[in-house]
Design a protein around this motif. Structure first.
Motif, short mmCIF file in Angstrom:
data_model
loop_
_atom_site.label_atom_id
_atom_site.label_comp_id
_atom_site.label_asym_id
_atom_site.label_seq_id
_atom_site.Cartn_x
_atom_site.Cartn_y
_atom_site.Cartn_z
N GLY A 1 152.06 23.26 84.89
CA GLY A 1 151.40 22.58 86.00
C GLY A 1 151.62 21.08 85.97
O GLY A 1 151.89 20.44 86.99
N THR A 2 151.55 20.51 84.76
CA THR A 2 151.76 19.07 84.60
C THR A 2 153.20 18.69 84.92
O THR A 2 153.44 17.67 85.61
CB THR A 2 151.40 18.63 83.18
N LEU A 3 154.15 19.47 84.44
CA LEU A 3 155.56 19.18 84.70
C LEU A 3 155.86 19.17 86.19
O LEU A 3 156.48 18.23 86.71
CB LEU A 3 156.44 20.20 83.99
N TYR A 4 155.39 20.18 86.89
CA TYR A 4 155.64 20.25 88.33
C TYR A 4 154.92 19.12 89.06
O TYR A 4 155.48 18.47 89.94
CB TYR A 4 155.19 21.60 88.88
N GLY A 5 153.66 18.89 88.69
CA GLY A 5 152.87 17.87 89.37
C GLY A 5 153.44 16.47 89.21
O GLY A 5 153.60 15.72 90.18
N ALA A 6 153.77 16.12 87.96
CA ALA A 6 154.28 14.78 87.67
C ALA A 6 155.65 14.55 88.32
O ALA A 6 155.90 13.50 88.92
CB ALA A 6 154.36 14.55 86.17
#
Length: 464
Positions: free
Chosen positions: A291-296
């Motif tokens: 989730g963090t990878l996609y969001g950032a």
């Protein structure tokens, strides 16, 4: 820098990357204080030892992201996973600090295998969508609840389980007991105000501001500073000594000795708890990282034409290796921080941003005496605010459809009501299975979902 990180190819420069790295560090720095205070409650490891453990794990993890994946992301001990480690695995299940580190090590090894083989996609899809969406919100509520308790605002109550601490000066409360509560509430408001005004590092500034207020108020309480400096050490090397004695490689020295747990539990209980706890660590770590990878990357318009994260497998591998090394250093799961979006927003595009973040954490290792002055009520404010940030995902849940809303609510609610992240995931998965089973959607249930569901069911029936 150009050869290492291909700055021109990514449309950036050294100045921008350095500014982005410092920005991300400021938004992440609170973890040094919060994680140290949380683990110190175990008694097996000191605040200073955990401060060094948290910092050095962040340095190693972020360097891995810089040089393996070349992405502008910071890594450190994950919020929520550290709470699961301390309050569920240790306090609720009865495992020692060293035992719990074994679960983290297993989490990292499993994550490496999933990343290398590509099985992570199958595991990811085996968890019902409603449960995946609800996990961050449940963890947010959980750590916010812990923050409320750590501050002293929420206290045990024999009749209702919990209650709010009294602030009634006419009913027995004193200024000395009320003051930390006011500092805690002020800290939350201060972080919120700074965040609303787009101040970089709002959380760490909120913690520091609350700490200053706490010590200013201390002058109004007779005896507050009596003996205050007696046990204080301004030598940062002292914390390193505690780290090597209490945390460094303790997972290998003591972690595989489960005799204390087996004294009160069966071998079957140990095996089931081992499987389900390692699974819970890995699931939360994987969902949080993805989730963090996609969001950032989406925020920085860095996604590929196919909508994928660049160097996705390398990024996941970096995260997995960081978790393994973190367990060796004595801390909970090291994961990619969503706060990395702040640095990406400032223009960070390559691993040079991550290198700067790592250097900042390295410098911070020598500031442990300052960090030890942060009172618990100030750090608790950060817990609550981070919990608030994690709840935003509930807007993506279809609350009208019972097949979605019930598993989502069970996931979130049971994390808080049972004081366990793994129980929340278990109730979410099992409720989703039952609803699909009795509404004619059995063909929609994946084999992996059945396996995970049976593991959690066995955990409930054969342990605790």
């Amino acid at each position: 820098m150009e050869k290492l990180f291909k700055l021109k190819e990514h449309g950036t420069n050294v100045k921008t990357e350095v500014a982005a790295g410092i920005t991300t560090f400021m938004t992440m720095a609170y973890i040094l204080v919060v994680n140290s205070g949380m683990f110190a409650e175990l008694g097996a490891v000191s605040y200073g030892a955990m401060y060094i453990s948290t910092a050095i794990s962040a340095v190693v993890g972020t360097l891995l992201m810089a040089f393996i994946a070349n992405l502008p992301l910071g890594l450190a001990s994950g919020m929520g996973l550290n709470a699961f480690f301390v309050y569920t695995v240790c306090f609720t299940y009865g495992f020692t600090y060293a035992n719990a580190l074994v679960f983290v090590l297993m989490d990292g090894i499993i994550f490496i295998i999933l990343s290398v083989t590509g099985l992570r996609k199958a595991i990811f899809e085996a968890i019902p969508t409603s449960v995946r969406k609800a996990i961050p919100a449940g963890i947010g509520l959980f750590i916010a609840f812990i923050g409320m308790q750590s501050s002293g605002l929420v206290i045990p109550n024999p009749a209702t389980g919990v209650a709010m601490a009294s602030m009634n000066l006419l009913g027995g409360a004193t200024w000395a007991s009320i003051m930390p509560l006011l500092v805690f509430l002020t800290g939350i408001m201060l972080i919120a105000i700074l965040s609303k005004r787009n101040v970089k590092g709002a959380i760490i500034w909120g913690i520091l501001g609350s700490a200053v207020l706490y010590y200013v108020f201390g002058f109004t309480i007779p005896g507050f500073y009596d003996g205050f400096f007696d046990s204080m050490s301004l030598n940062p090397i002292h914390a390193f000594g505690e780290f090597f004695d209490q945390a460094f490689f303790v997972v290998l020295r003591e972690g595989f000795d489960f005799s204390a747990y087996l004294a009160n539990h069966s071998t079957a209980s140990l095996v089931l708890n081992f499987c389900t706890t390692a699974l819970a660590f890995c699931l939360v770590d994987m969902f949080d990282t993805m989730g963090t990878l996609y969001g950032a990357c989406a925020r920085g318009d860095m996604l590929t034409e196919e909508g994928e994260v660049p160097n996705m497998n390398r990024a996941m591998l970096s995260d997995a290796i960081a978790t393994c090394t973190g367990s060796l250093f004595g801390t909970s799961t090291v994961t990619t921080f969503v706060e990395s979006s702040a640095g990406v927003g400032e223009g960070g595009r390559t691993g040079l941003t991550s290198l700067v973040i790592a250097l900042c954490f390295f410098v911070a290792m020598f500031l442990s005496p300052v960090a030890m002055l942060i009172p618990g009520c100030a750090a608790a404010a950060a817990l609550v605010y981070v919990g608030i940030l994690m709840i935003t995902c509930v807007r993506d849940i279809d609350w009208v459809d019972p097949a979605v809303s019930v598993p989502a609510f069970m996931t979130m609610g049971m994390m808080v009501y049972t004081y366990s992240i793994s129980y929340g995931i278990a109730f979410g998965v099992l409720s989703s299975l039952l609803i699909k089973l009795f509404t004619g959607k059995i063909k929609d249930i994946k084999i992996g979902t059945w396996v995970i569901g049976f593991l959690f069911l066995a955990m409930f029936l054969l342990t605790h």
